[in-house]
Design a protein around this motif. Structure first.
Motif, PDB file in Angstrom:
ATOM      1  N   HIS A  83      11.614  32.825   4.961  1.00  0.00           N
ATOM      2  CA  HIS A  83      12.795  33.535   3.603  1.00  0.00           C
ATOM      3  C   HIS A  83      13.620  34.166   4.862  1.00  0.00           C
ATOM      4  CE1 HIS A  83      10.209  32.720   0.314  1.00  0.00           C
ATOM      5  NE2 HIS A  83       9.290  32.787   1.366  1.00  0.00           N
ATOM      6  N   HIS A  84      14.464  34.941   4.124  1.00  0.00           N
ATOM      7  CA  HIS A  84      15.544  35.519   4.821  1.00  0.00           C
ATOM      8  C   HIS A  84      15.835  37.133   4.667  1.00  0.00           C
ATOM      9  CE1 HIS A  84      16.222  31.174   4.626  1.00  0.00           C
ATOM     10  NE2 HIS A  84      16.558  31.455   5.881  1.00  0.00           N
ATOM     11  N   SER A 115       0.845  26.244 -13.069  1.00  0.00           N
ATOM     12  CA  SER A 115       0.988  25.233 -11.859  1.00  0.00           C
ATOM     13  C   SER A 115       2.364  24.745 -11.482  1.00  0.00           C
ATOM     14  CB  SER A 115       0.291  23.927 -12.704  1.00  0.00           C
ATOM     15  OG  SER A 115       0.925  23.526 -13.796  1.00  0.00           O
ATOM     16  N   GLN A 116       2.322  23.991 -10.520  1.00  0.00           N
ATOM     17  CA  GLN A 116       3.722  23.404  -9.965  1.00  0.00           C
ATOM     18  C   GLN A 116       4.519  24.864  -9.666  1.00  0.00           C
ATOM     19  OE1 GLN A 116       5.593  20.537 -12.426  1.00  0.00           O
ATOM     20  NE2 GLN A 116       3.522  20.537 -13.619  1.00  0.00           N
ATOM     21  N   VAL A 117       3.812  25.769  -8.848  1.00  0.00           N
ATOM     22  CA  VAL A 117       4.369  27.086  -8.531  1.00  0.00           C
ATOM     23  C   VAL A 117       5.360  26.859  -7.594  1.00  0.00           C
ATOM     24  CG1 VAL A 117       3.939  29.498  -8.032  1.00  0.00           C
ATOM     25  CG2 VAL A 117       2.455  28.286  -9.806  1.00  0.00           C
ATOM     26  N   ALA A 118       6.553  27.539  -7.556  1.00  0.00           N
ATOM     27  CA  ALA A 118       7.366  27.680  -6.448  1.00  0.00           C
ATOM     28  C   ALA A 118       7.975  29.368  -6.311  1.00  0.00           C
ATOM     29  CB  ALA A 118       8.384  27.004  -6.361  1.00  0.00           C
ATOM     30  N   HIS A 119       8.311  29.431  -5.422  1.00  0.00           N
ATOM     31  CA  HIS A 119       9.036  30.974  -5.433  1.00  0.00           C
ATOM     32  C   HIS A 119      10.115  31.308  -4.653  1.00  0.00           C
ATOM     33  CE1 HIS A 119       6.298  30.946  -1.954  1.00  0.00           C
ATOM     34  NE2 HIS A 119       7.153  31.713  -1.188  1.00  0.00           N
ATOM     35  N   THR A 120      10.877  32.259  -5.061  1.00  0.00           N
ATOM     36  CA  THR A 120      12.181  32.789  -4.337  1.00  0.00           C
ATOM     37  C   THR A 120      11.853  33.973  -3.980  1.00  0.00           C
ATOM     38  OG1 THR A 120      13.183  33.520  -6.330  1.00  0.00           O
ATOM     39  CG2 THR A 120      13.548  31.300  -5.912  1.00  0.00           C
ATOM     40  N   LEU A 121      12.373  34.296  -2.678  1.00  0.00           N
ATOM     41  CA  LEU A 121      12.217  35.807  -2.212  1.00  0.00           C
ATOM     42  C   LEU A 121      13.508  35.787  -1.039  1.00  0.00           C
ATOM     43  CD1 LEU A 121      11.155  38.303  -1.463  1.00  0.00           C
ATOM     44  CD2 LEU A 121       9.423  37.176  -0.020  1.00  0.00           C
TER      45      LEU A 121
ATOM     46  N   TRP B 104       5.686  45.548   2.794  1.00  0.00           N
ATOM     47  CA  TRP B 104       5.894  44.279   3.722  1.00  0.00           C
ATOM     48  C   TRP B 104       7.417  44.359   3.874  1.00  0.00           C
ATOM     49  CZ3 TRP B 104       8.226  39.723   2.570  1.00  0.00           C
ATOM     50  CH2 TRP B 104       8.430  38.652   3.754  1.00  0.00           C
ATOM     51  N   ALA B 105       8.120  44.188   2.585  1.00  0.00           N
ATOM     52  CA  ALA B 105       9.672  43.920   2.741  1.00  0.00           C
ATOM     53  C   ALA B 105      10.338  45.029   3.345  1.00  0.00           C
ATOM     54  CB  ALA B 105      10.118  43.728   1.276  1.00  0.00           C
ATOM     55  N   VAL B 117      18.440  48.437   1.514  1.00  0.00           N
ATOM     56  CA  VAL B 117      17.789  46.985   1.369  1.00  0.00           C
ATOM     57  C   VAL B 117      17.129  47.063  -0.314  1.00  0.00           C
ATOM     58  CG1 VAL B 117      15.842  45.595   2.000  1.00  0.00           C
ATOM     59  CG2 VAL B 117      16.868  47.149   3.752  1.00  0.00           C
ATOM     60  N   ALA B 118      17.309  45.731  -0.495  1.00  0.00           N
ATOM     61  CA  ALA B 118      16.793  45.245  -2.058  1.00  0.00           C
ATOM     62  C   ALA B 118      16.119  43.919  -1.766  1.00  0.00           C
ATOM     63  CB  ALA B 118      17.978  45.315  -2.785  1.00  0.00           C
ATOM     64  N   HIS B 119      15.394  43.514  -2.768  1.00  0.00           N
ATOM     65  CA  HIS B 119      14.745  42.073  -2.789  1.00  0.00           C
ATOM     66  C   HIS B 119      14.570  41.735  -3.957  1.00  0.00           C
ATOM     67  CE1 HIS B 119      11.325  44.729  -3.345  1.00  0.00           C
ATOM     68  NE2 HIS B 119      11.009  43.908  -4.235  1.00  0.00           N
ATOM     69  N   THR B 120      14.781  40.125  -3.953  1.00  0.00           N
ATOM     70  CA  THR B 120      14.571  39.634  -5.127  1.00  0.00           C
ATOM     71  C   THR B 120      13.385  38.590  -4.956  1.00  0.00           C
ATOM     72  OG1 THR B 120      15.821  37.587  -4.353  1.00  0.00           O
ATOM     73  CG2 THR B 120      16.915  39.489  -5.655  1.00  0.00           C
ATOM     74  N   LEU B 121      12.555  38.719  -5.923  1.00  0.00           N
ATOM     75  CA  LEU B 121      11.133  37.721  -6.070  1.00  0.00           C
ATOM     76  C   LEU B 121      10.883  37.397  -7.146  1.00  0.00           C
ATOM     77  CD1 LEU B 121       8.675  36.577  -4.798  1.00  0.00           C
ATOM     78  CD2 LEU B 121       7.829  38.887  -4.909  1.00  0.00           C
ATOM     79  N   GLU B 122      10.764  35.949  -7.274  1.00  0.00           N
ATOM     80  CA  GLU B 122      10.383  35.422  -8.664  1.00  0.00           C
ATOM     81  C   GLU B 122       9.610  34.385  -8.323  1.00  0.00           C
ATOM     82  OE1 GLU B 122      11.174  37.357 -11.182  1.00  0.00           O
ATOM     83  OE2 GLU B 122      12.804  38.501 -10.416  1.00  0.00           O
ATOM     84  N   LEU B 123       8.449  34.079  -9.176  1.00  0.00           N
ATOM     85  CA  LEU B 123       7.640  33.007  -9.070  1.00  0.00           C
ATOM     86  C   LEU B 123       7.710  32.042 -10.274  1.00  0.00           C
ATOM     87  CD1 LEU B 123       4.299  35.050  -8.377  1.00  0.00           C
ATOM     88  CD2 LEU B 123       6.103  34.337  -6.708  1.00  0.00           C
TER      89      LEU B 123
END
Ligand SMILES: [Mn+2]
Ligand SMILES: [Mn+2]
Ligand SMILES: [Zn+2]
Ligand SMILES: [Zn+2]
Lengths: 134, 134
Positions: A83-84, A115-121, B104-105, B117-123
DNA sequence: CCCCTTAATGAAAGTCGTTGTCATTTCCAT
DNA sequence: ATGGAAATGACAACGACTTTCATTAAGGGG
């Protein structure tokens, strides 16, 4: 580099690749287009859009969405999942990894039967350089 | 509810609030507009956009971006900071928390000298219901 | 090398979510 | 009630991105 992806080696693709290789920060297709124009290499905006899309699909570029929704691209050192931590002002990015967080995400999804889980962070902030430049 | 935010109590805002109160899934402004029309409450699309934006700024609605970039909204139970496990098919969402991940973030950002700092996280995944409906 | 097929390019038009405009309506404090 | 500010909504505009399609140019076979 591009031929190994089954693509033709055009001067436009070479120009885009050379650019993303030396620009370390996340940049939008339009910004890349402008940078190309600035250095005399005139590549059509449509072609820039197509090129970054192709490279991103091939895993050669990382893509993230800025807060305003615009997609920004960058050549990353690691091909592995990461991630970044991105600067909101200049696009400077640090690659970060969080194995524990990855496992936590998997766990949460499984616990809820998804199921078929992905994530964005992504982590956004202001880098030291931009902070100093205030 | 809406007056406590310094806003006027209009029938349009009441209609939108009533809708998001009973729809548990993440829905776009356009989808909410269509749902309102379906139940006979005709609220202008512009007003729906403005209303969800206002409610989101006030923290009354959570917003996330779908993979295609469209913003989707939902009324969440918790006012505290949390993230979501969202079904790609139907928008069904589970609120999730990960205190360890939050720390951790923070840590990563501080280690690299980033501020504000802010963060975006979605599953994202497919919920059990949609999996079963295959 | 030279074709010839076919991928690639790019200017222009189109798509689509979202926002701005502005005349009209509606809320609500006085 | 009533005046003034806020809100509404039809419509136009915006902006990132995609599609179209006529033109260009890779690059493999001869
Ligand atoms: Mn990850
Ligand atoms: Mn968080
Ligand atoms: Zn910076
Ligand atoms: Zn579902």
């Amino acid at each position: 580099m591009v031929t190994s992806l089954g693509l033709r080696a055009t001067k436009q693709r070479a120009a885009v690749l050379a650019l993303v290789d030396e620009v370390a920060d996340f940049r939008s297709a339009q910004e890349l287009h402008e940078l190309l124009r600035a250095r005399g290499e005139s590549v059509g905006l449509t072609t820039v859009y197509r090129t970054v899309a192709t490279l991103a699909e091939a895993g050669e570029l990382d893509v993230i969405r800025r807060a305003d929704g615009e997609s920004v691209y960058r050549r990353c050192g690691s091909g592995a999942h990461h991630h970044h931590l991105v600067c909101r002002d200049c696009g400077a990015a640090v690659e970060v990894e969080g194995p524990a967080m990855e496992r936590w995400a998997e766990r949460v999804a499984a616990d809820h039967g998804y199921s078929q889980v992905a994530h964005t962070l992504e982590l956004f902030g202001v880098c030291p350089v931009c902070s100093a430049a205030k």
